[in-house]
Enzyme design. Structure first.
Site, PDB file in Angstrom:
ATOM      1  N   LYS A   1      23.713  22.841  31.707  1.00 58.32           N
ATOM      2  CA  LYS A   1      22.524  22.210  32.291  1.00 58.32           C
ATOM      3  C   LYS A   1      22.010  21.072  31.390  1.00 58.32           C
ATOM      4  O   LYS A   1      22.448  20.936  30.233  1.00 58.32           O
ATOM      5  CB  LYS A   1      21.461  23.286  32.511  1.00 58.32           C
ATOM      6  CG  LYS A   1      21.869  24.352  33.545  1.00 58.32           C
ATOM      7  CD  LYS A   1      20.746  25.382  33.732  1.00 58.32           C
ATOM      8  CE  LYS A   1      21.061  26.369  34.840  1.00 58.32           C
ATOM      9  NZ  LYS A   1      19.935  27.315  35.068  1.00 58.32           N
TER      10      LYS A   1
ATOM     11  N   TYR B   1      20.658  24.673  44.977  1.00 57.68           N
ATOM     12  CA  TYR B   1      19.705  25.778  44.783  1.00 57.68           C
ATOM     13  C   TYR B   1      18.915  26.099  46.053  1.00 57.68           C
ATOM     14  O   TYR B   1      17.822  26.659  45.970  1.00 57.68           O
ATOM     15  CB  TYR B   1      18.747  25.442  43.632  1.00 57.68           C
ATOM     16  CG  TYR B   1      19.330  25.696  42.258  1.00 57.68           C
ATOM     17  CD1 TYR B   1      19.751  26.976  41.872  1.00 57.68           C
ATOM     18  CD2 TYR B   1      19.444  24.672  41.328  1.00 57.68           C
ATOM     19  CE1 TYR B   1      20.265  27.210  40.607  1.00 57.68           C
ATOM     20  CE2 TYR B   1      19.965  24.904  40.049  1.00 57.68           C
ATOM     21  CZ  TYR B   1      20.368  26.177  39.704  1.00 57.68           C
ATOM     22  OH  TYR B   1      20.872  26.420  38.436  1.00 57.68           O
TER      23      TYR B   1
ATOM     24  N   ASN C   1      17.492  27.282  30.533  1.00 59.21           N
ATOM     25  CA  ASN C   1      18.331  28.369  30.022  1.00 59.21           C
ATOM     26  C   ASN C   1      19.805  27.975  29.870  1.00 59.21           C
ATOM     27  O   ASN C   1      20.700  28.807  29.954  1.00 59.21           O
ATOM     28  CB  ASN C   1      18.145  29.638  30.864  1.00 59.21           C
ATOM     29  CG  ASN C   1      18.540  29.419  32.309  1.00 59.21           C
ATOM     30  OD1 ASN C   1      19.026  28.357  32.677  1.00 59.21           O
ATOM     31  ND2 ASN C   1      18.335  30.433  33.127  1.00 59.21           N
TER      32      ASN C   1
ATOM     33  N   HIS D   1      24.425  27.662  33.910  1.00 63.42           N
ATOM     34  CA  HIS D   1      24.469  28.357  35.203  1.00 63.42           C
ATOM     35  C   HIS D   1      25.760  29.152  35.307  1.00 63.42           C
ATOM     36  O   HIS D   1      26.799  28.736  34.806  1.00 63.42           O
ATOM     37  CB  HIS D   1      24.434  27.327  36.345  1.00 63.42           C
ATOM     38  CG  HIS D   1      24.767  27.926  37.684  1.00 63.42           C
ATOM     39  ND1 HIS D   1      23.823  28.567  38.454  1.00 63.42           N
ATOM     40  CD2 HIS D   1      25.945  28.017  38.369  1.00 63.42           C
ATOM     41  CE1 HIS D   1      24.411  29.015  39.570  1.00 63.42           C
ATOM     42  NE2 HIS D   1      25.687  28.690  39.536  1.00 63.42           N
TER      43      HIS D   1
ATOM     44  N   GLU E   1      30.005  27.042  45.420  1.00 60.15           N
ATOM     45  CA  GLU E   1      29.510  26.213  44.315  1.00 60.15           C
ATOM     46  C   GLU E   1      30.620  25.345  43.706  1.00 60.15           C
ATOM     47  O   GLU E   1      30.381  24.192  43.335  1.00 60.15           O
ATOM     48  CB  GLU E   1      28.876  27.105  43.242  1.00 60.15           C
ATOM     49  CG  GLU E   1      27.576  27.746  43.737  1.00 60.15           C
ATOM     50  CD  GLU E   1      26.969  28.722  42.741  1.00 60.15           C
ATOM     51  OE1 GLU E   1      25.921  29.309  43.061  1.00 60.15           O
ATOM     52  OE2 GLU E   1      27.538  28.901  41.637  1.00 60.15           O
TER      53      GLU E   1
HETATM   54  P1  ADP Z   1      20.409  32.726  37.281  1.00 60.22           P
HETATM   55  O1  ADP Z   1      20.629  31.289  36.836  1.00 60.22           O
HETATM   56  O2  ADP Z   1      20.412  33.674  36.114  1.00 60.22           O
HETATM   57  O3  ADP Z   1      21.342  33.157  38.397  1.00 60.22           O
HETATM   58  P2  ADP Z   1      18.329  32.528  39.319  1.00 60.22           P
HETATM   59  O4  ADP Z   1      19.430  32.294  40.313  1.00 60.22           O
HETATM   60  O5  ADP Z   1      17.350  33.613  39.621  1.00 60.22           O
HETATM   61  O6  ADP Z   1      18.911  32.811  37.865  1.00 60.22           O
HETATM   62  O7  ADP Z   1      17.493  31.189  39.133  1.00 60.22           O
HETATM   63  C1  ADP Z   1      18.130  29.923  39.099  1.00 60.22           C
HETATM   64  C2  ADP Z   1      17.536  29.124  37.973  1.00 60.22           C
HETATM   65  O8  ADP Z   1      16.161  28.846  38.259  1.00 60.22           O
HETATM   66  C3  ADP Z   1      17.490  29.823  36.597  1.00 60.22           C
HETATM   67  O9  ADP Z   1      18.711  29.774  35.898  1.00 60.22           O
HETATM   68  C4  ADP Z   1      16.385  29.067  35.899  1.00 60.22           C
HETATM   69  O10 ADP Z   1      16.827  27.789  35.433  1.00 60.22           O
HETATM   70  C5  ADP Z   1      15.392  28.857  37.052  1.00 60.22           C
HETATM   71  N1  ADP Z   1      14.429  29.967  37.146  1.00 60.22           N
HETATM   72  C6  ADP Z   1      14.654  31.240  37.580  1.00 60.22           C
HETATM   73  N2  ADP Z   1      13.540  31.988  37.571  1.00 60.22           N
HETATM   74  C7  ADP Z   1      12.562  31.172  37.106  1.00 60.22           C
HETATM   75  C8  ADP Z   1      11.158  31.346  36.858  1.00 60.22           C
HETATM   76  N3  ADP Z   1      10.555  32.510  37.076  1.00 60.22           N
HETATM   77  N4  ADP Z   1      10.468  30.284  36.387  1.00 60.22           N
HETATM   78  C9  ADP Z   1      11.066  29.091  36.176  1.00 60.22           C
HETATM   79  N5  ADP Z   1      12.379  28.848  36.387  1.00 60.22           N
HETATM   80  C10 ADP Z   1      13.115  29.871  36.848  1.00 60.22           C
HETATM   81 MG    MG Z   2      21.495  32.479  40.339  1.00 60.29          MG
END
Ligand code: ADP
Ligand code: MG
Length: 143
Positions: A10, A50, A113, A116, A127
């Site tokens: 990212k 997304y 974070n 992905h 994807e």
């Molecule tokens: P993952 O990437 O672990 O699969 P999700 O699919 O739930 O997580 O969410 C997609 C992305 O959205 C996350 O990797 C993060 O960058 C962002 N995200 C998820 N939950 C939150 C939150 N509560 N607040 C802000 N950003 C979030």
């Molecule tokens: Mg996800």
């Protein structure tokens, strides 16, 4: 069980100069790089990627983050790719991620974070197709 998954390094990963460091973790965990590119996502592309989160309160922030700079999508191959890659990156919130995982080591927050990873075989296929043509995958896979 499919053997492919999609990673995205990212924009925070790129900004922190961690592309090589994170790819080393990925390759040391026996994932093979099938295809890789650097792209700056548009709002439309990030929004499509997304789409599943479009009703979530963090959706607009997520799009701003994902379009804030270039990122590096990578198509990966390994037995149990989806599950093993999720284990390698750790929980969405780095505060909850296991020691030694990529997010625990390098991520700053639940949003920023670093990386992905696809969450199912079905989504991995969708994807990967979001970023790579079949031709790119075949060529880079040496087939
Ligand atoms: P993952 O990437 O672990 O699969 P999700 O699919 O739930 O997580 O969410 C997609 C992305 O959205 C996350 O990797 C993060 O960058 C962002 N995200 C998820 N939950 C939150 C939150 N509560 N607040 C802000 N950003 C979030
Ligand atoms: Mg996800």
């Amino acid at each position: 069980m499919s053997n492919r998954t999609l990673a995205i390094l990212k924009p925070d990963c790129v900004r922190k100069n961690l592309i090589g460091t994170v790819i080393k973790h990925i390759q040391d965990a026996s994932f093979k790089v099938l295809a890789l590119k650097m792209v700056k996502l548009t709002n439309d592309s990030a929004g499509g990627f997304y789409e599943i989160h479009k009703e979530r309160p963090f959706f607009n922030d997520l799009l701003a983050y994902m379009t804030s700079g270039p990122c590096v999508p990578i198509a990966l191959e390994k037995d149990n790719a989806v599950k093993d890659f999720r284990k390698l990156i750790g929980a969405t919130n780095p505060a909850n991620a296991e020691e030694g995982t990529i997010r625990k080591l390098y991520a700053e927050s639940i949003e920023q974070n670093i990386v992905h990873g696809s969450d199912s075989d079905e989504n991995a296929a969708i994807e990967i197709a979001h970023f790579f043509t079949r031709k790119e995958l075949l060529e880079n896979n040496g087939l």
